[in-house]
Design an enzyme around this catalytic site. Structure first.
Site, PDB file in Angstrom:
ATOM      1  N   TRP A 186      58.242 -44.026 -50.568  1.00 13.49           N
ATOM      2  CA  TRP A 186      59.221 -42.947 -50.681  1.00 13.49           C
ATOM      3  C   TRP A 186      60.164 -43.029 -49.648  1.00 13.49           C
ATOM      4  CZ3 TRP A 186      59.612 -41.309 -55.384  1.00 13.49           C
ATOM      5  CH2 TRP A 186      58.302 -41.025 -56.098  1.00 13.49           C
ATOM      6  N   ASP A 220      62.543 -35.796 -45.298  1.00 11.53           N
ATOM      7  CA  ASP A 220      61.962 -35.591 -46.796  1.00 11.53           C
ATOM      8  C   ASP A 220      60.534 -34.923 -46.401  1.00 11.53           C
ATOM      9  OD1 ASP A 220      60.610 -35.669 -49.027  1.00 11.53           O
ATOM     10  OD2 ASP A 220      60.765 -37.965 -49.364  1.00 11.53           O
ATOM     11  N   LYS A 242      54.626 -29.978 -55.400  1.00 14.43           N
ATOM     12  CA  LYS A 242      53.361 -30.335 -54.776  1.00 14.43           C
ATOM     13  C   LYS A 242      52.917 -28.970 -54.160  1.00 14.43           C
ATOM     14  CE  LYS A 242      55.305 -34.874 -54.258  1.00 14.43           C
ATOM     15  NZ  LYS A 242      54.457 -35.437 -55.193  1.00 14.43           N
TER      16      LYS A 242
HETATM   17  N1  PMP Z   1      59.482 -38.096 -51.631  1.00 10.69           N
HETATM   18  C1  PMP Z   1      58.342 -37.839 -51.419  1.00 10.69           C
HETATM   19  C2  PMP Z   1      57.365 -38.008 -50.171  1.00 10.69           C
HETATM   20  C3  PMP Z   1      57.346 -37.909 -52.670  1.00 10.69           C
HETATM   21  O1  PMP Z   1      56.110 -37.513 -52.492  1.00 10.69           O
HETATM   22  C4  PMP Z   1      58.005 -37.700 -53.962  1.00 10.69           C
HETATM   23  C5  PMP Z   1      57.343 -37.385 -55.270  1.00 10.69           C
HETATM   24  N2  PMP Z   1      56.032 -37.829 -55.378  1.00 10.69           N
HETATM   25  C6  PMP Z   1      59.434 -37.918 -54.015  1.00 10.69           C
HETATM   26  C7  PMP Z   1      59.963 -37.915 -52.880  1.00 10.69           C
HETATM   27  C8  PMP Z   1      60.103 -37.883 -55.369  1.00 10.69           C
HETATM   28  O2  PMP Z   1      60.199 -36.776 -55.762  1.00 10.69           O
HETATM   29  P1  PMP Z   1      60.941 -36.174 -57.163  1.00 10.69           P
HETATM   30  O3  PMP Z   1      59.929 -36.651 -58.127  1.00 10.69           O
HETATM   31  O4  PMP Z   1      61.042 -34.704 -57.095  1.00 10.69           O
HETATM   32  O5  PMP Z   1      62.061 -37.044 -57.262  1.00 10.69           O
END
Ligand code: PMP
Length: 361
Positions: free
Chosen positions: A103, A171, A195
């Protein structure tokens, strides 16, 4: 109502009390004769919910509403990968990013569209199995970006890194509300709700007001933090139902004793699982090499004999444990045990880890 142990990484388990109250809200809110799904976002019933959630969000994080603002946006955390640099980075400028996983790498990729990215540290060469212990920040950087918890790899920052004089953006999608951190260390924090905070459909953004003033103005209105801050996240139709449930989750967190109590319980829950894994080093191979970097939320491991992964997952399913398969890009096993995941479920997994190891070593 049947409840199994849902170890999914997200969307993920929510507190039963929240689901019960939300199901009432789907029928009618506040004696209005209307469902939360039906009310106008400009009406007083929704406004009460919206502003209560906004205030609670800052209160739970221990932040003052004089200094910070909370936004409810669409587009997921993925939109924030682009929105943060779009608002704070320009060609000819540099931003520091610490690459701790898939991510983080996606955030880096988006930032490169807007300016220069200095990867101040990375743990990619060791498959992101730990958090970098040293980093070389650029004194000219517009900001530093970190991922507080790496959902796929199962690592977390045990302490927030010092970035003297440089704004810190994070993030926190997979660990917001999991620990009693000093959230005032962040200038901008974002998290997809699905989450630890609520259902999919809303992204929480928490920003220092003074930092938002520095955002660029040449940004499309809908992608500008200033737009959303000025209009209290009511610039356009907000994801009202998701925000409503986030408000209920925040109320639940406060009822549990706030983040300090939540963190204590999360540490106990994670220890049950990690201690069981560590008892059988010949059977289980925890993915995170340094114990201090182990996530409290996403616990990742492999079976030393990869052929045992399938039977391990099948046995878990028989015991009503769902969602334990690791992320498709890394494989292995991942147990996501967010705030609402019960301690009994961690005990059940710990028992299963013992039982499986005893019969397969
Ligand atoms: N950052 C992290 C740390 C994540 O775990 C995730 C999703 N699993 C995301 C970003 C992406 O999130 P979204 O699906 O809400 O765009």
């Amino acid at each position: 109502m049947k409840r199994i142990y849902n170890f999914s990484a997200g969307p993920a388990i929510l507190p039963v009390e929240v689901l019960e109250e939300a199901s009432q809200g789907i029928l009618e809110i506040h004696g209005s004769g209307m469902s939360i799904l039906e009310v106008s976002h400009r009406g007083k019933d929704y406004e009460a919910i919206h502003f209560d959630a906004k205030e609670r969000l800052l209160r739970v994080l221990g932040l003052s509403s004089d200094e910070y603002t909370a936004l409810f946006l669409g587009g997921g955390a993925s939109l924030q990968f682009a929105m943060a640099p779009m608002n704070f980075l320009r060609t000819g400028q540099t931003a520091d990013y610490i690459n701790t996983g898939e991510w983080a790498a996606k955030a880096i990729k988006e930032a490169k569209r807007f300016g220069t990215v200095n990867v101040a540290a990375t743990s990619e060469e060791t498959k992101f199995s730990s958090i970098p212990k040293s980093y070389s920040l650029n004194s000219e950087a517009q900001y530093v970006h970190i991922t507080t918890n790496n959902t796929i790899e199962g690592t977390e920052w045990s302490a927030i890194p010092a970035t003297p004089g440089t704004p810190l953006i994070a993030d926190a999608s997979s660990d917001i509300f999991a620990r009693n951190l000093d959230y005032s260390r962040f200038d901008l924090l974002y998290a997809g709700a699905q989450k630890n905070a609520g259902p999919a459909g809303v992204t929480l953004v928490v920003a220092r007001k003074a930092y938002l003033e520095k955002a660029h103005d040449d940004v499309p209105a809908i992608l500008s933090y200033k737009t959303h801050a000025k209009s209290d996240s009511l610039y356009n139709t907000p994801p009202a139902f998701a925000i409503y449930v986030v408000g209920l989750v925040l109320k639940w967190i406060e009822g549990q004793g706030g983040l300090a109590a939540i963190e204590t319980r999360n540490r106990e829950k994670a220890a049950l699982v990690y201690n069981s894994l560590d008892e059988y080093p010949d059977v289980y191979d925890p993915a995170v090499t340094e114990k201090a970097d182990r996530s409290l939320m996403n616990l990742t491991f492999r079976l030393r004999n990869a052929d045992l992964e399938k039977p391990f997952l099948a046995g878990a399913q028989e015991r009503e444990m769902d969602g334990l398969k690791g992320h498709r890009n890394v494989g292995g096993i991942r147990a996501s045990i967010y705030n609402a995941f019960p301690v009994e479920g961690c005990r059940a997994l710990a028992d299963y880890l013992h039982e499986f190891a005893d019969t397969h070593r």
